[in-house]
Design a protein around this motif. Structure first.
Motif, short mmCIF file in Angstrom:
data_model
loop_
_atom_site.label_atom_id
_atom_site.label_comp_id
_atom_site.label_asym_id
_atom_site.label_seq_id
_atom_site.Cartn_x
_atom_site.Cartn_y
_atom_site.Cartn_z
N SER A 19 0.73 -1.20 -0.04
CA SER A 19 -0.09 0.16 0.03
C SER A 19 1.00 1.14 0.23
N GLN A 20 1.93 1.18 -0.64
CA GLN A 20 3.01 2.25 -0.70
C GLN A 20 2.21 3.40 -1.57
N ASN A 21 1.97 4.66 -1.02
CA ASN A 21 1.38 5.63 -1.76
C ASN A 21 2.20 6.52 -2.55
N LEU A 22 1.69 6.36 -3.80
CA LEU A 22 2.38 7.14 -5.27
C LEU A 22 1.92 8.48 -5.07
N VAL A 23 2.57 9.56 -5.32
CA VAL A 23 2.15 10.72 -5.37
C VAL A 23 2.17 11.19 -6.89
N PHE A 65 7.55 -0.80 -8.55
CA PHE A 65 7.55 0.47 -9.17
C PHE A 65 7.53 1.79 -8.27
N ALA A 66 7.02 1.37 -7.23
CA ALA A 66 7.04 2.56 -6.09
C ALA A 66 8.58 3.21 -5.66
N VAL A 67 9.31 1.96 -5.72
CA VAL A 67 10.81 2.42 -5.19
C VAL A 67 11.42 2.99 -6.54
N TRP A 68 11.12 2.44 -7.83
CA TRP A 68 11.91 3.02 -9.21
C TRP A 68 11.35 4.35 -9.11
N SER A 69 9.90 4.42 -8.99
CA SER A 69 9.66 5.89 -9.41
C SER A 69 9.97 6.81 -8.64
N TRP A 138 8.79 -3.83 -17.43
CA TRP A 138 8.16 -2.45 -17.76
C TRP A 138 9.19 -1.57 -17.14
N ILE A 139 9.77 -1.85 -15.95
CA ILE A 139 10.77 -0.54 -15.54
C ILE A 139 12.08 -0.86 -16.34
N ALA A 140 12.46 -2.27 -16.72
CA ALA A 140 13.51 -2.43 -17.67
C ALA A 140 13.41 -1.55 -18.87
#
Length: 150
Positions: A19-23, A65-69, A138-140
């Motif tokens: 549930s990591q919140n993306l902004v 994705f949360a960490v990468w973004s 997708w990240i790659a």
């Protein structure tokens, strides 16, 4: 008792991890200012209601994705079906969609931008849509757009 406590901790840990919140920014002017301040390109998601949710579910809702973004981009979501947006924002979003050559939704464009004398200049870095294979694939692909020389 210890077993129940461990199970509870496992489920709570999983919940908070997922549930990591993306902004997501929705105002392009604010997004450009933050992008320039942080020295990160923008990930501009063009979307609308009723579009397939594979990209959301398989990529954007993952911890990877949360960490990468957080480390690589400023997130911008432009919902082309948002009825609460004012007319100038709606017009701006459609113009941006057309300028970036977005055909199918959802689609992501990577870009940087600058504002000089009230004129915004965008520099498109590349586009990517949904890719089967999950967040890592997708990240790659996104990294190859953002860092082509690596």
């Amino acid at each position: 008792m210890t077993k129940k406590l461990l199970i509870l901790l496992f489920f709570l840990g999983s919940y908070f991890l997922h549930s990591q919140n993306l902004v997501w920014r929705t105002n392009m002017t604010d997004a450009i200012a933050i992008s320039n301040e942080l020295g990160k390109p923008m990930l501009i998601l063009f979307t609308a209601s009723g579009v397939p949710d594979n990209l959301q579910n398989e990529v954007f809702k993952t911890p990877d994705f949360a960490v990468w973004s957080r480390d690589n981009v400023v997130l911008v979501k432009l919902d082309l079906s948002d009825n609460t947006a004012d007319d100038s924002d709606k017009e701006q979003n459609v113009k941006l969609k057309n300028a970036f050559g977005v055909q199918d939704l959802p689609e992501v464009c990577f870009a940087s931008a600058s504002i000089r004398k009230n004129k915004t200049t965008f520099s498109a870095l590349g586009k990517i849509a949904y890719k089967p294979g999950g967040a890592k694939v997708w990240i790659a692909e996104s990294n190859s757009i953002l860092h082509p020389s690596e």
